[in-house]
Scaffold this motif. Structure first.
Motif, mmCIF file in Angstrom:
data_model
loop_
_atom_site.group_PDB
_atom_site.id
_atom_site.type_symbol
_atom_site.label_atom_id
_atom_site.label_comp_id
_atom_site.label_asym_id
_atom_site.label_seq_id
_atom_site.Cartn_x
_atom_site.Cartn_y
_atom_site.Cartn_z
ATOM 1 N N LEU A 106 15.370 -19.772 32.086
ATOM 2 C CA LEU A 106 15.018 -21.163 32.349
ATOM 3 C C LEU A 106 15.015 -21.367 33.859
ATOM 4 O O LEU A 106 16.066 -21.600 34.475
ATOM 5 N N ARG A 107 13.862 -21.264 34.461
ATOM 6 C CA ARG A 107 13.763 -21.355 35.911
ATOM 7 C C ARG A 107 14.172 -22.752 36.382
ATOM 8 O O ARG A 107 13.765 -23.755 35.817
ATOM 9 N N GLY A 108 14.990 -22.775 37.412
ATOM 10 C CA GLY A 108 15.413 -24.055 37.964
ATOM 11 C C GLY A 108 16.544 -24.711 37.208
ATOM 12 O O GLY A 108 16.822 -25.901 37.419
ATOM 13 N N LEU A 109 17.219 -23.977 36.322
ATOM 14 C CA LEU A 109 18.340 -24.548 35.585
ATOM 15 C C LEU A 109 19.438 -24.932 36.582
ATOM 16 O O LEU A 109 19.882 -24.105 37.378
ATOM 17 N N PRO A 110 19.892 -26.192 36.563
ATOM 18 C CA PRO A 110 20.881 -26.620 37.561
ATOM 19 C C PRO A 110 22.253 -26.001 37.300
ATOM 20 O O PRO A 110 22.536 -25.530 36.188
ATOM 21 N N PRO A 111 23.149 -26.016 38.302
ATOM 22 C CA PRO A 111 24.497 -25.457 38.102
ATOM 23 C C PRO A 111 25.267 -26.155 36.992
ATOM 24 O O PRO A 111 25.993 -25.511 36.240
ATOM 25 N N THR A 112 25.114 -27.456 36.884
ATOM 26 C CA THR A 112 25.786 -28.208 35.825
ATOM 27 C C THR A 112 24.766 -28.595 34.763
ATOM 28 O O THR A 112 23.735 -29.204 35.064
ATOM 29 N N VAL A 113 25.052 -28.234 33.530
ATOM 30 C CA VAL A 113 24.147 -28.502 32.414
ATOM 31 C C VAL A 113 24.915 -29.211 31.310
ATOM 32 O O VAL A 113 26.134 -29.381 31.376
ATOM 33 N N GLU A 114 24.163 -29.629 30.300
ATOM 34 C CA GLU A 114 24.777 -30.213 29.105
ATOM 35 C C GLU A 114 24.724 -29.178 27.993
ATOM 36 O O GLU A 114 23.674 -28.583 27.733
ATOM 37 N N TRP A 119 27.901 -17.840 12.309
ATOM 38 C CA TRP A 119 28.391 -18.054 13.653
ATOM 39 C C TRP A 119 27.231 -17.974 14.638
ATOM 40 O O TRP A 119 26.347 -17.121 14.505
ATOM 41 N N LEU A 120 27.261 -18.856 15.641
ATOM 42 C CA LEU A 120 26.236 -18.881 16.675
ATOM 43 C C LEU A 120 26.898 -18.866 18.053
ATOM 44 O O LEU A 120 27.991 -19.398 18.223
ATOM 45 N N ARG A 121 26.189 -18.266 19.024
ATOM 46 C CA ARG A 121 26.724 -18.209 20.384
ATOM 47 C C ARG A 121 25.592 -18.305 21.406
ATOM 48 O O ARG A 121 24.533 -17.702 21.227
ATOM 49 N N LEU A 122 25.829 -19.083 22.466
ATOM 50 C CA LEU A 122 24.934 -19.140 23.612
ATOM 51 C C LEU A 122 25.705 -18.715 24.855
ATOM 52 O O LEU A 122 26.809 -19.209 25.100
ATOM 53 N N THR A 123 25.126 -17.829 25.638
ATOM 54 C CA THR A 123 25.761 -17.339 26.859
ATOM 55 C C THR A 123 24.843 -17.582 28.043
ATOM 56 O O THR A 123 23.658 -17.224 27.990
ATOM 57 N N ARG A 124 25.393 -18.189 29.095
ATOM 58 C CA ARG A 124 24.608 -18.432 30.295
ATOM 59 C C ARG A 124 25.057 -17.507 31.424
ATOM 60 O O ARG A 124 26.255 -17.344 31.673
ATOM 61 N N ALA A 125 24.066 -16.933 32.120
ATOM 62 C CA ALA A 125 24.316 -16.159 33.330
ATOM 63 C C ALA A 125 23.235 -16.558 34.322
ATOM 64 O O ALA A 125 22.104 -16.075 34.242
ATOM 65 N N GLY A 126 23.558 -17.457 35.235
ATOM 66 C CA GLY A 126 22.562 -17.987 36.151
ATOM 67 C C GLY A 126 21.541 -18.823 35.405
ATOM 68 O O GLY A 126 21.886 -19.774 34.713
ATOM 69 N N ASP A 130 28.678 -20.060 34.841
ATOM 70 C CA ASP A 130 28.344 -19.127 33.769
ATOM 71 C C ASP A 130 29.420 -19.159 32.693
ATOM 72 O O ASP A 130 30.574 -19.502 32.953
ATOM 73 N N GLY A 131 29.052 -18.762 31.491
ATOM 74 C CA GLY A 131 30.010 -18.719 30.387
ATOM 75 C C GLY A 131 29.303 -18.757 29.047
ATOM 76 O O GLY A 131 28.118 -18.460 28.954
ATOM 77 N N GLU A 132 30.050 -19.158 28.001
ATOM 78 C CA GLU A 132 29.460 -19.166 26.665
ATOM 79 C C GLU A 132 30.060 -20.278 25.834
ATOM 80 O O GLU A 132 31.162 -20.769 26.105
ATOM 81 N N VAL A 133 29.314 -20.674 24.813
ATOM 82 C CA VAL A 133 29.778 -21.659 23.849
ATOM 83 C C VAL A 133 29.533 -21.083 22.461
ATOM 84 O O VAL A 133 28.514 -20.446 22.208
#
Length: 512
Positions: A189-197, A160-167, A79-82
């Motif tokens: 996003l169902r089934g999103l893997p632990p490691t993404v691009e 400014w833009l931000r994307l945050t992932r939580a699970g 999890d985190g943000e860009v």
């Protein structure tokens, strides 16, 4: 009830014993099938040797998609943000001078942040972006679009833009200063893997412009390019990525914007350039559902049913003369003597002609949709696949279109009684609006006519959905109509009901 059945049997006997009406009905099948199966439209899919076969990537929902863009990314886990700031956007179209000072950015050109399950085309994703003419948007899994602020980006007014992932949940936000954030939308996003691009992206769809010259219409356009300038790029709060990698996803030499079988100039060059602390991404293509039409790729199954227009004329004529012939020959008195209930006679005639045209249209449309696709693909034309439910609706809708149009012709024939007058009126009411919308009128005028005239029912043949976030002309000539399929059918049904009601009133008041 038995009286109606007897009248119905009598009207069916009349219909099947008159050679001209039977020949006209058979001709409807012939013209629809002939137009659908004759060699015509040509394409390049599979026509240039191995490797020229056409295919489109498939998105998470099973839909065909366009997935071509420039991507600066890294593999990130957890999890985190860009965050990044879009400092500017410029754009050009094919053939424009790159040094031209005032480029026009395509309205649906996109530059922003994206999280993807993988770099493979068709992968699940969520993105927040600035567009050329539609402000800030969040889009995910190709078919979903959420509007943010309507403001664009200039060098003086960055975003400014931000994307945050939580699970498997991704939240998009925007800001004017990098401190105060406003949520644009959230996607799961169902089934999103632990490691993404995750990273920056830029892409710009093909430009299309509708042209009309005299009675002819068409489209012109070509690939476009956008350059997004980014700075303050940061991935943090749990992201574990390392180096950033530039990629151009889905781009290959050949048809414009990756369009299977498309002819035209190649897409502008794409890539990533670092300028001091800023990154410039230049991209061409789109991340969106694939559509057919002048501004899209290939055709839909609607293209196989181009003969419906001629078949409709024949159906209207048969429906009209089914009643006017009796008035012309004076046989209507015999009919009313055998069946004194005039409304019952009218209802029986409508049932017979509607039923015959429904079965005729069903057989013709089923054969044409099944085999017409094979002919088009054999000619190298890319035909978008359609769900089974859509194919059934198009086939049944074509049958219903012919049936109700014939009933409308019957109503006009019973109202006007004279064959030439009734046929001419029926053709003017039903056929002429469609012809005008296809060849003469443009834009809002054509769409208005296809909302209020019986030709609205051609919407039953629309096989591809319209997407507001996908740049395309969406013209009737390409199989797109302004009303939903069953709303268009309701318009035709209303016309037929009015014609039959008027005919019923006049039959009760006038002598035979």
């Amino acid at each position: 009830m038995s009286a109606f059945v007897d009248t119905l049997r009598a009207e069916w006997t009349k219909f099947r014993t008159i050679r001209g009406w039977v020949i006209g009905t058979v001709a409807i099948v012939g013209v629809i099938v002939a137009f659908g199966l004759m060699p015509g439209m040509q394409g390049s899919c599979g026509k240039n040797g191995p490797g020229s076969e056409c295919s489109l990537p498939v998105g998470p929902g099973g839909e065909e998609v366009t997935d071509t863009f420039t991507f600066l990314h890294q593999a990130l886990t957890g999890d985190g943000e860009v965050i990044a700031r879009v400092a500017g956007m410029t754009g050009i179209a094919t053939g424009e001078d790159p040094d031209k000072p005032n480029h026009t950015v395509e309205p649906w050109a996109k530059a922003g942040l994206i999280i993807r399950a993988a770099t493979d085309q068709g992968s699940s994703y969520a993105a927040v972006m600035v567009t050329g003419g539609h402000g800030v948007r969040m889009q995910y899994d190709y078919t979903h679009d959420v509007a943010g602020s309507p403001d664009g980006v200039t060098a003086a007014v960055p975003r400014w833009l931000r994307l945050t992932r939580a699970g498997d949940t991704v939240t998009a936000a925007e800001s004017v200063d990098g401190d105060r954030w406003t949520t644009v939308g959230t996607a799961r996003l169902r089934g999103l893997p632990p490691t993404v691009e995750v990273g920056l992206f830029a892409t710009s769809p093909q430009h299309s412009e509708e042209l009309h010259t005299g009675l002819m219409s068409g489209a012109m356009g070509g690939p476009t390019q956008v350059t997004g300038t980014f700075d303050h790029l940061a991935a943090r709060d749990g992201w574990t990525g390392a180096a950033w990698h530039p990629d151009v996803i889905g781009h290959a030499d050949g048809p414009a914007n990756g369009a299977p079988g498309a002819e035209g100039p190649p897409a502008p060059a794409s890539g990533v350039e670092q300028v001091g602390d800023a990154m410039r991404l230049t991209g061409s293509g789109d991340i969106a559902p694939a559509v057919s039409g002048s501004g899209g790729l290939g055709v839909s199954i609607t293209q196989t049913l181009v003969g419906t227009f001629v078949g409709l004329i024949l159906a209207v004529v048969v429906g009209t003369v089914f009643v006017t012939a009796e008035y012309r020959r004076g046989l209507v008195r015999t009919t009313f003597a055998a069946s004194p209930g005039r409304l019952r006679v009218l209802a029986a005639k409508a049932t017979v002609v509607g039923g015959v045209m429904f079965v005729t249209g069903l057989a013709a449309a089923a054969a044409t949709v099944v085999f017409g696709q094979r002919v088009l693909r054999g000619n190298g034309v890319y035909v978008h696949s359609a769900p089974a439910g859509t194919e059934v609706r198009v086939v049944v809708g074509t049958a219903v279109l012919l049936a109700v149009a014939a009933i409308l012709g019957l109503g006009l024939g019973a109202l006007l009684r004279r064959g030439v007058t009734a046929v001419t009126t029926a053709v003017l009411v039903i056929v002429l609006p469609y012809l005008l919308a296809m060849t003469v009128l443009t834009g809002d005028a054509a769409r208005w006519l296809l909302r209020v005239s019986p030709a609205a029912a051609f919407a039953l043949q629309q096989a591809s959905p319209e997407y507001p976030q996908v740049a395309n002309l969406y013209t009737p000539a390409d199989g797109y109509f302004p009303l939903a399929p069953w709303a268009g059918f309701a318009v035709l049904t209303a016309w037929a009901a009015v014609a039959l009601a008027a005919a019923a009133v006049t039959q009760r008041r006038r002598d035979a």
